[in-house]
Design an enzyme around this catalytic site. Structure first.
Site, PDB file in Angstrom:
ATOM      1  N   SER A  14      -0.400   0.205  -8.477  1.00  0.00           N
ATOM      2  CA  SER A  14      -0.489   0.364  -7.026  1.00  0.00           C
ATOM      3  C   SER A  14      -1.906   0.078  -6.542  1.00  0.00           C
ATOM      4  O   SER A  14      -2.840   0.810  -6.878  1.00  0.00           O
ATOM      5  CB  SER A  14      -0.105   1.805  -6.645  1.00  0.00           C
ATOM      6  OG  SER A  14      -0.632   2.169  -5.388  1.00  0.00           O
ATOM      7  N   GLY A 185      -0.665   7.852   0.570  1.00  0.00           N
ATOM      8  CA  GLY A 185      -1.386   6.632   0.915  1.00  0.00           C
ATOM      9  C   GLY A 185      -2.885   6.805   0.970  1.00  0.00           C
ATOM     10  O   GLY A 185      -3.395   7.840   1.398  1.00  0.00           O
ATOM     11  N   ASP A 187      -4.749   5.532   2.982  1.00  0.00           N
ATOM     12  CA  ASP A 187      -5.168   5.576   4.383  1.00  0.00           C
ATOM     13  C   ASP A 187      -5.061   6.982   4.975  1.00  0.00           C
ATOM     14  O   ASP A 187      -5.255   7.158   6.178  1.00  0.00           O
ATOM     15  CB  ASP A 187      -4.350   4.588   5.222  1.00  0.00           C
ATOM     16  CG  ASP A 187      -2.849   4.766   5.059  1.00  0.00           C
ATOM     17  OD1 ASP A 187      -2.416   5.498   4.146  1.00  0.00           O
ATOM     18  OD2 ASP A 187      -2.095   4.158   5.845  1.00  0.00           O
TER      19      ASP A 187
END
Length: 199
Positions: A14, A185, A187
């Site tokens: 990932s 995530g 983010d």
């Protein structure tokens, strides 16, 4: 998980996990928190939850690549989207679990080598010969480490970690927990930082 900590469920396959990894040690150090690495198999998570990589939707995939590049520039870290993506990371993730169990003092070196090979050098980490070369250059006995990945206890530990992630709500990588709060995530690291500040 007791104490002030961030549980970091990740998979080397990932790119968002890679970007989160470049930031989490400093975030945790600034907060006086422990970063707890929780290797999991993203393919297993996808299978259990019905999720899939964003690149399976062309428009979403294009956006994701651009967004990852934005964050890499913001963080000031290198990122090269791996031209061999997607890569089966089962052996790589078993290696991470095996080192945590048997040689935890080498775990950080392994994580650095794997993420670097995947998302800086763009290597074909599904090829055992390439993996062995990367391990050797990082100072590992490649044969011994690859044998470790075949240990039934290591296989079971990775399976258990993956199942735990799904049970707690994970559907992708990276997934982070501060206490019982989940953040998905790279983010969402600002929320992780804020959660640590409240503890």
């Amino acid at each position: 998980m007791n104490g002030k900590s961030v549980e970091f469920f990740f998979d080397f396959g990932s790119p968002a996990s890679y970007l989160a990894w470049t930031q989490l040690p400093a975030i945790c150090a600034a907060a006086g928190a422990t970063l707890v690495y929780r290797p999991m198999l993203l393919g297993g998570v996808f299978q259990a939850t019905g999720n899939a990589s964003p690149v399976t939707v062309p428009a979403k995939g294009r956006y994701m690549l651009a967004d990852l590049d934005r964050f890499a520039r913001r963080y000031g870290v290198p990122l090269r989207f791996n031209p061999h993506f997607p890569i089966n990371t089962l052996t790589l993730m078993r290696g991470a679990v095996g080192l945590q169990m048997r040689e935890p003092e080498r775990f950080d070196d392994y994580v650095t080598a794997m993420f670097g090979a995947m998302w800086v050098d763009g290597l074909q980490m599904g090829d055992p010969a390439v993996v062995a070369d990367v391990l050797g250059r990082a100072g590992f006995d490649a044969r011994a480490l690859l044998e470790l990945t075949a240990d039934p206890a290591v296989k079971e530990a990775l399976k258990a970690s993956t199942e735990e992630a799904v049970r707690r709500g994970a559907f992708g990588a990276p997934t982070m927990f501060v206490g019982d709060q989940m953040y998905f995530g790279q983010d969402r690291l600002d929320f992780v930082r804020e959660a640590l500040a409240r503890r």
